[in-house]
Design an enzyme around this catalytic site. Structure first.
Site, PDB file in Angstrom:
ATOM      1  N   LYS A 124      -6.704  -1.197  -3.557  1.00 43.73           N
ATOM      2  CA  LYS A 124      -7.214  -2.366  -2.838  1.00 43.73           C
ATOM      3  C   LYS A 124      -6.967  -2.205  -1.309  1.00 43.73           C
ATOM      4  O   LYS A 124      -6.950  -1.234  -0.827  1.00 43.73           O
ATOM      5  CB  LYS A 124      -5.862  -3.698  -3.182  1.00 43.73           C
ATOM      6  CG  LYS A 124      -4.637  -3.293  -2.657  1.00 43.73           C
ATOM      7  CD  LYS A 124      -3.776  -4.488  -3.083  1.00 43.73           C
ATOM      8  CE  LYS A 124      -2.315  -4.398  -2.260  1.00 43.73           C
ATOM      9  NZ  LYS A 124      -2.315  -4.421  -0.813  1.00 43.73           N
ATOM     10  N   ASP A 169       2.467  -1.027  -3.005  1.00 52.21           N
ATOM     11  CA  ASP A 169       1.915  -0.357  -2.022  1.00 52.21           C
ATOM     12  C   ASP A 169       3.041   0.501  -1.434  1.00 52.21           C
ATOM     13  O   ASP A 169       3.288   0.621  -0.285  1.00 52.21           O
ATOM     14  CB  ASP A 169       1.448  -1.032  -0.812  1.00 52.21           C
ATOM     15  CG  ASP A 169       0.389  -2.151  -1.301  1.00 52.21           C
ATOM     16  OD1 ASP A 169      -0.209  -2.032  -2.268  1.00 52.21           O
ATOM     17  OD2 ASP A 169      -0.174  -2.906  -0.454  1.00 52.21           O
ATOM     18  N   CYS A 182       1.307  -7.627   2.891  1.00 45.06           N
ATOM     19  CA  CYS A 182       0.915  -7.656   1.552  1.00 45.06           C
ATOM     20  C   CYS A 182       2.122  -8.646   0.686  1.00 45.06           C
ATOM     21  O   CYS A 182       1.510  -9.174  -0.058  1.00 45.06           O
ATOM     22  CB  CYS A 182       0.846  -6.402   1.006  1.00 45.06           C
ATOM     23  SG  CYS A 182      -0.664  -5.695   1.740  1.00 45.06           S
TER      24      CYS A 182
END
Length: 204
Positions: A81, A22, A113
């Site tokens: 996601k 990410d 995450c």
């Protein structure tokens, strides 16, 4: 090839995968973001030289934007996601690699995450190596406590250079000269000394 002992946390190219979590445009405000991306980029360069597979995720890319170009992840198909763990969207990749033992984990945010991914990987019986100079959070308190939390759960905390040198293993390795070019400059400062100095009780 002998299996690595889980308690030692050895990393070997043939049984390791790199997770890139990410590192997207809308997260540029996160503390030390340029430094984190720079270190993750060198982990990816080394992974490619050593033929270590890599996977890339993006959290809700419609709202948070694409992966930043400076990561150098061209050629990797990002997996979108919404879950805070990477594991649900990379499960197929994990299942296809029965020889997998170790996951190198880079990205943001450490308390969200990265932590949830680490716990899910540990639950699958995999060794998790958190690349501490390639993970950050908006809050450095969250970052510190998340690192401690992962360590309590059995993850290994390592620097990028420490992991790179474990992977290459030998200065006689045919790729060592190229890898040395990558690591000859120290990793950029990402505020870790301020977190670790004074023998912080969270990390004892």
């Amino acid at each position: 090839m002998a299996a690595a002992k889980p308690s030692l946390g050895r990393v070997l190219p043939g049984s390791t995968i790199l997770f890139l979590c990410d590192m997207q445009e809308k997260f540029r405000h996160i503390a030390y973001f340029p430094q984190i991306v720079s270190v993750a980029a060198r982990m990816l360069k080394v992974a490619r030289l050593l033929e270590v597979p890599a996977v890339l995720t993006e959290q809700y890319p419609q709202g948070l934007g694409p992966t930043v170009p400076e990561l150098g992840a061209a050629g990797l198909q990002p997996l979108p996601k919404t879950c805070f763990s990477m594991v649900p969207v990379v499960r197929q990749e994990l299942d296809a690699r029965p020889q997998l033992r170790s996951v190198l984990l880079c990205g943001i945010e450490t308390q969200a995450c990265i932590l949830n991914t680490a716990l899910d990987l540990l639950d699958r019986g995999l060794q998790v190596h958190v690349v501490v100079d390639a993970c950050s959070s908006r809050s450095q308190v969250d970052r510190l406590v998340a690192l401690a939390r992962m360590r309590q759960s059995g993850a290994f905390l390592s620097t990028s250079e420490g992991l790179i040198l474990q992977l290459v293993g030998d200065a006689a390795h045919p790729q060592f000269k190229e890898i040395h070019k990558i690591i000859k400059e120290p990793a950029p400062d990402s505020g870790l000394l301020g977190l670790f100095e004074g023998q912080n009780p969270l990390l004892r």
